[in-house]
Design a protein around this motif. Structure first.
Motif, mmCIF file in Angstrom:
data_model
loop_
_atom_site.group_PDB
_atom_site.id
_atom_site.type_symbol
_atom_site.label_atom_id
_atom_site.label_comp_id
_atom_site.label_asym_id
_atom_site.label_seq_id
_atom_site.Cartn_x
_atom_site.Cartn_y
_atom_site.Cartn_z
ATOM 1 N N UNK A 1 34.345 27.863 21.424
ATOM 2 C CA UNK A 1 33.141 28.421 20.794
ATOM 3 C C UNK A 1 33.323 28.477 19.291
ATOM 4 N N UNK A 2 32.292 28.061 18.571
ATOM 5 C CA UNK A 2 32.254 28.323 17.130
ATOM 6 C C UNK A 2 31.674 29.721 16.934
ATOM 7 N N UNK A 3 32.281 30.501 16.052
ATOM 8 C CA UNK A 3 31.846 31.877 15.840
ATOM 9 C C UNK A 3 31.773 32.159 14.345
ATOM 10 N N UNK A 4 31.250 33.349 14.030
ATOM 11 C CA UNK A 4 31.232 33.802 12.647
ATOM 12 C C UNK A 4 29.854 33.821 12.016
ATOM 13 N N UNK A 5 29.832 34.229 10.760
ATOM 14 C CA UNK A 5 28.614 34.431 9.989
ATOM 15 C C UNK A 5 27.744 33.175 9.958
ATOM 16 N N UNK A 6 28.355 32.039 9.670
ATOM 17 C CA UNK A 6 27.558 30.823 9.501
ATOM 18 C C UNK A 6 26.982 30.318 10.817
ATOM 19 N N UNK A 7 27.589 30.682 11.922
ATOM 20 C CA UNK A 7 27.023 30.322 13.225
ATOM 21 C C UNK A 7 25.729 31.093 13.470
ATOM 22 N N UNK A 8 25.760 32.411 13.220
ATOM 23 C CA UNK A 8 24.543 33.213 13.404
ATOM 24 C C UNK A 8 23.470 32.777 12.408
ATOM 25 N N UNK A 9 23.891 32.502 11.190
ATOM 26 C CA UNK A 9 22.965 32.030 10.165
ATOM 27 C C UNK A 9 22.271 30.744 10.622
ATOM 28 N N UNK A 10 23.015 29.886 11.312
ATOM 29 C CA UNK A 10 22.459 28.641 11.841
ATOM 30 C C UNK A 10 21.524 28.914 13.018
ATOM 31 N N UNK A 11 21.867 29.876 13.861
ATOM 32 C CA UNK A 11 21.107 30.125 15.086
ATOM 33 C C UNK A 11 19.774 30.825 14.851
ATOM 34 N N UNK B 1 29.622 36.725 20.644
ATOM 35 C CA UNK B 1 30.936 36.234 20.252
ATOM 36 C C UNK B 1 31.093 36.123 18.738
ATOM 37 N N UNK B 2 29.990 35.926 18.054
ATOM 38 C CA UNK B 2 30.063 35.739 16.603
ATOM 39 C C UNK B 2 30.011 37.035 15.819
ATOM 40 N N UNK B 3 29.247 37.997 16.303
ATOM 41 C CA UNK B 3 29.051 39.237 15.557
ATOM 42 C C UNK B 3 30.373 39.941 15.220
ATOM 43 N N UNK B 4 31.354 40.038 16.151
ATOM 44 C CA UNK B 4 32.601 40.739 15.801
ATOM 45 C C UNK B 4 33.371 40.112 14.639
ATOM 46 N N UNK B 5 33.070 38.890 14.280
ATOM 47 C CA UNK B 5 33.770 38.214 13.203
ATOM 48 C C UNK B 5 33.068 38.405 11.845
ATOM 49 N N UNK B 6 32.014 39.218 11.812
ATOM 50 C CA UNK B 6 31.244 39.453 10.577
ATOM 51 C C UNK B 6 31.505 40.856 10.052
ATOM 52 N N UNK C 1 28.447 43.657 5.315
ATOM 53 C CA UNK C 1 27.596 42.974 4.340
ATOM 54 C C UNK C 1 27.004 41.700 4.942
ATOM 55 N N UNK C 2 27.798 40.969 5.703
ATOM 56 C CA UNK C 2 27.297 39.760 6.341
ATOM 57 C C UNK C 2 26.265 40.093 7.410
ATOM 58 N N UNK C 3 26.524 41.128 8.178
ATOM 59 C CA UNK C 3 25.570 41.543 9.217
ATOM 60 C C UNK C 3 24.231 41.914 8.601
ATOM 61 N N UNK C 4 24.277 42.591 7.454
ATOM 62 C CA UNK C 4 23.045 43.010 6.785
ATOM 63 C C UNK C 4 22.286 41.808 6.239
ATOM 64 N N UNK C 5 23.002 40.844 5.695
ATOM 65 C CA UNK C 5 22.361 39.615 5.229
ATOM 66 C C UNK C 5 21.689 38.887 6.385
ATOM 67 N N UNK C 6 22.367 38.833 7.527
ATOM 68 C CA UNK C 6 21.798 38.194 8.717
ATOM 69 C C UNK C 6 20.601 38.975 9.234
ATOM 70 N N UNK C 7 20.666 40.289 9.119
ATOM 71 C CA UNK C 7 19.544 41.120 9.568
ATOM 72 C C UNK C 7 18.297 40.795 8.762
ATOM 73 N N UNK C 8 18.450 40.639 7.479
ATOM 74 C CA UNK C 8 17.317 40.271 6.619
ATOM 75 C C UNK C 8 16.679 38.961 7.099
ATOM 76 N N UNK D 1 21.683 45.382 14.314
ATOM 77 C CA UNK D 1 21.669 46.820 14.008
ATOM 78 C C UNK D 1 22.703 47.544 14.862
ATOM 79 N N UNK D 2 22.782 47.202 16.154
ATOM 80 C CA UNK D 2 23.759 47.835 17.042
ATOM 81 C C UNK D 2 25.192 47.546 16.587
ATOM 82 N N UNK D 3 25.395 46.394 15.932
ATOM 83 C CA UNK D 3 26.737 46.016 15.474
ATOM 84 C C UNK D 3 27.104 46.670 14.153
ATOM 85 N N UNK D 4 26.156 47.352 13.507
ATOM 86 C CA UNK D 4 26.486 48.076 12.283
ATOM 87 C C UNK D 4 25.851 47.569 11.010
#
Length: 472
Positions: free
Chosen positions: A122-132, A148-153, A156-163, A178-181
Motif C-alpha cells: 500500500x502507498x500511504x501518507x499525505x500525498x496519497x490522501x491528497x491524490x484521492x 492506512x494513510x491518515x496515521x502517517x500524517x 498540519x497535514x491533516x488540516x490541509x487535507x481537511x480544507x 476530523x476524527x484523526x485530529x
C-alpha cells in the motif's frame, strides 16, 4: 510443515513522495533449526517494484532484512486489489549453497518450492490522501486507503487535507480527518476559515459536520453570514446562527453592511425575512448611508422592496444616502419603474402637483422623488401644476430643481400649459424663472396672444420678486 520462513509484516506500507523513490524495509526469519533456506521475492508489478535482495539465503533460525523499492512516479499506484509481494522459499542441503544457483532453483516448479507469504503493498501518507480526495468517486474502497494513510500524517497535514475535502464536499473524508485530529479552527494564510470554505462549496452536510465538531467563527475575519446571504442560503444561515455562539446577524463588513444589505441587493426575500426574524435590523445604514431598501431599489428587486415596506421593524423609507438619494431616487435613476407604485412617491408627487398640495410636493421631494419624473404622456409635475394654475406648487417644484423648459411628447412646456389654460400668474412665475417664451410656439394656444404680450411687457418692467409674489 507448510512454510519455511515468516515475514514480520502483514502489509507493506510505502510513504509515497511524488517523483521520488519510495522504500520500505521488512524482515524475514528462517524457521528451520538445522537447515539454511533460500528466499525469492517478487511482486505482481515488477516494472514498479524492485528489491535490494530478490534472491538470498537465510541461515538456520536467523533473520534477514529486505528493502522493497518503488520507482519514481507522478501519482501513487492504487490498484484494486492491491499489488502483492510473493515470498517463496526452498530448503538447502547446506547454508553455503552458492547464490548463483538460486535462480535455477526457483525456476524449477515442484514440491521443493514453498509459498510462505503473500504481502499486500500500500502507498500511504499525505500525498496519497491528497491524490484521492478529488478522485473519491473512482475509489469505492477509499476508506481502506484513508485508514492506512491518515496515521502517517501530522496535524498540519491533516488540516490541509481537511480544507481540500471540504472544498470537494466529501463528508466521509471530512469526518475521517476530523476524527484523526485535524484542526477545525486553523485560519489559513488567505484569511479563509473552514466554515467559509464549506459555505463556498455549497454543501449543507459538510457545514453541519464542521459546526458540530466545534468549529468557531473568528469575528475579526469571518463574514460567514454575509457569505451565506450572498448565496441565498437560508439553510446555511440557520445552521450558523443555531450552532455558533459568536454568530452575529448584525455584524458589519468593511463597507458597514450587514447580511440584510447583501440579501436585499441580491433580491432574496427569504434571506431578508430570515435575517429580520433572527434579530437583524432592517434600518441599519452602511458607510455610504444606504439602507437595505436602497440596495433593493437600486437593483430593482420588487419582492424585497415590498417586504421591507411592510415590515413592522422597518422605518427607513425616507433615509437619504450620502449621494442625497432615497430608495425611490435610486429606482428612478435605474429605470425601475415597476417599483414606483410600491415606493409610492412618483404618483404622489404628480397627484400633489395636480391638486395643489404644496406640503405634499415638499414631502415627496424630501423623500427623494424625481422632480422631473414623467407620466405616460411625458408630463412632469410642473406641467400638471402649470396646467391647473397651482402657482405655489409651481414655485415649490422650481425650488426643488424642476426643469422649467421640460417638454412633453408633443413639445409642450409648462409655460405652454399655463398660457393655454389662461393661468396668467402661473405663466408669469414660469417666465420669471427663465421659461423660454416663443411667440411662434404659443400661437396655437387658446390664451389670447395680446394677453401674453401684455404679460411679457409686465414681466419686462417688473422685478422678479414682484412677479413671484403676485396673487394667483
Amino acid at each position: 510443515m507448510d512454510r519455511l520462513v515468516k515475514p514480520d509484516v502483514k502489509e507493506i506500507e510505502l510513504i509515497y513522495k511524488r517523483g521520488q523513490k519510495c522504500t520500505k524495509s521488512f524482515r524475514i526469519t528462517n524457521l528451520m533449526h538445522t537447515m539454511s533456506v533460500a528466499i525469492s521475492l517478487s511482486t505482481t508489478k515488477p516494472s514498479l517494484f524492485t528489491f535490494n535482495l530478490p534472491l538470498s539465503i537465510i541461515p538456520p533460525l536467523s533473520t534477514a532484512t529486505y528493502t522493497i523499492i518503488s520507482l519514481p512516479s507522478d501519482q501513487p499506484a492504487i490498484p484494486s486489489p492491491p499489488d502483492m509481494v510473493s515470498v517463496q522459499s526452498s530448503m538447502l542441503p547446506t547454508w553455503k549453497a552458492h547464490e548463483n544457483n538460486l535462480q535455477h532453483l526457483f525456476d524449477r516448479p515442484g514440491p521443493h518450492i514453498f509459498k510462505d507469504a503473500t504481502i499486500p503493498i500500500s502507498f500511504v501518507g499525505f500525498e496519497v490522501i491528497e491524490f484521492l480526495i478529488p478522485r473519491a468517486a473512482q475509489f469505492p474502497d477509499i476508506d481502506y486507503h484513508l485508514n492506512r494513510s491518515i496515521p502517517w500524517c501530522d496535524q498540519a497535514q491533516l488540516t490541509t487535507l481537511l480544507r481540500s475535502a471540504i472544498s470537494r464536499q466529501d463528508k466521509r473524508t471530512v469526518l475521517a480527518l476530523i476524527d484523526a485530529g485535524a484542526d477545525v479552527n486553523r485560519q489559513e494564510t488567505d484569511g479563509k476559515s473552514l466554515l467559509s470554505i464549506a459555505i463556498g462549496a455549497g454543501n449543507l452536510e459538510v457545514l453541519k459536520t464542521l459546526v458540530s465538531s466545534g468549529t468557531v467563527a473568528d469575528n475579526s475575519v469571518d463574514l460567514v453570514l454575509h457569505e451565506a446571504a450572498e448565496l441565498k442560503r437560508v439553510d446555511f444561515m440557520e445552521v450558523l446562527c443555531r450552532g455558533l455562539d459568536e454568530a452575529d446577524i448584525n455584524r458589519v463588513d468593511s463597507n458597514g453592511r450587514i447580511p440584510i444589505h447583501v440579501a436585499a441587493a441580491n433580491g432574496s426575500v427569504e434571506v431578508v425575512r430570515f435575517c429580520v426574524s433572527a434579530g437583524g435590523d432592517p434600518n441599519v445604514v452602511d458607510s455610504n448611508g444606504w439602507t437595505p431598501l436602497h440596495c433593493a431599489a437600486e437593483n430593482g428587486h420588487l419582492g424585497v422592496v415590498e417586504f421591507l415596506l411592510e415590515c413592522p421593524e422597518f422605518d427607513g423609507k425616507t433615509v437619504i444616502n450620502s449621494d442625497g438619494k432615497t430608495a425611490f431616487g435610486l429606482a428612478v435613476e435605474n429605470n425601475h419603474n415597476h417599483l414606483y407604485d410600491s415606493l409610492q412617491l412618483g404618483d404622489q408627487l404628480h397627484r400633489a402637483a395636480r391638486v395643489g398640495d404644496v406640503n405634499g410636493i415638499r414631502s415627496c421631494l424630501l423623500q427623494g422623488a424625481d422632480v422631473n419624473s414623467r407620466d405616460q404622456n411625458g408630463w412632469t409635475p410642473l406641467h400638471r401644476a402649470a396646467f391647473k394654475g397651482r402657482t405655489e406648487c409651481v414655485r415649490a417644484l422650481l425650488s426643488g430643481g424642476a426643469d422649467v423648459d421640460a417638454a412633453d411628447e408633443a413639445g409642450y412646456t409648462a409655460l405652454h400649459c399655463a398660457v393655454e389654460t389662461g393661468r396668467v400668474e402661473t405663466a408669469m412665475v414660469l417666465v420669471a424663472h427663465g421659461a423660454k417664451a416663443s411667440v411662434k410656439s404659443l400661437r396655437s394656444c387658446c390664451f389670447p396672444l395680446k394677453n401674453f404680450d401684455r404679460l411679457m411687457n409686465r414681466h419686462a418692467s417688473s422685478p422678479v420678486g414682484v412677479l413671484e409674489g403676485g396673487p394667483e
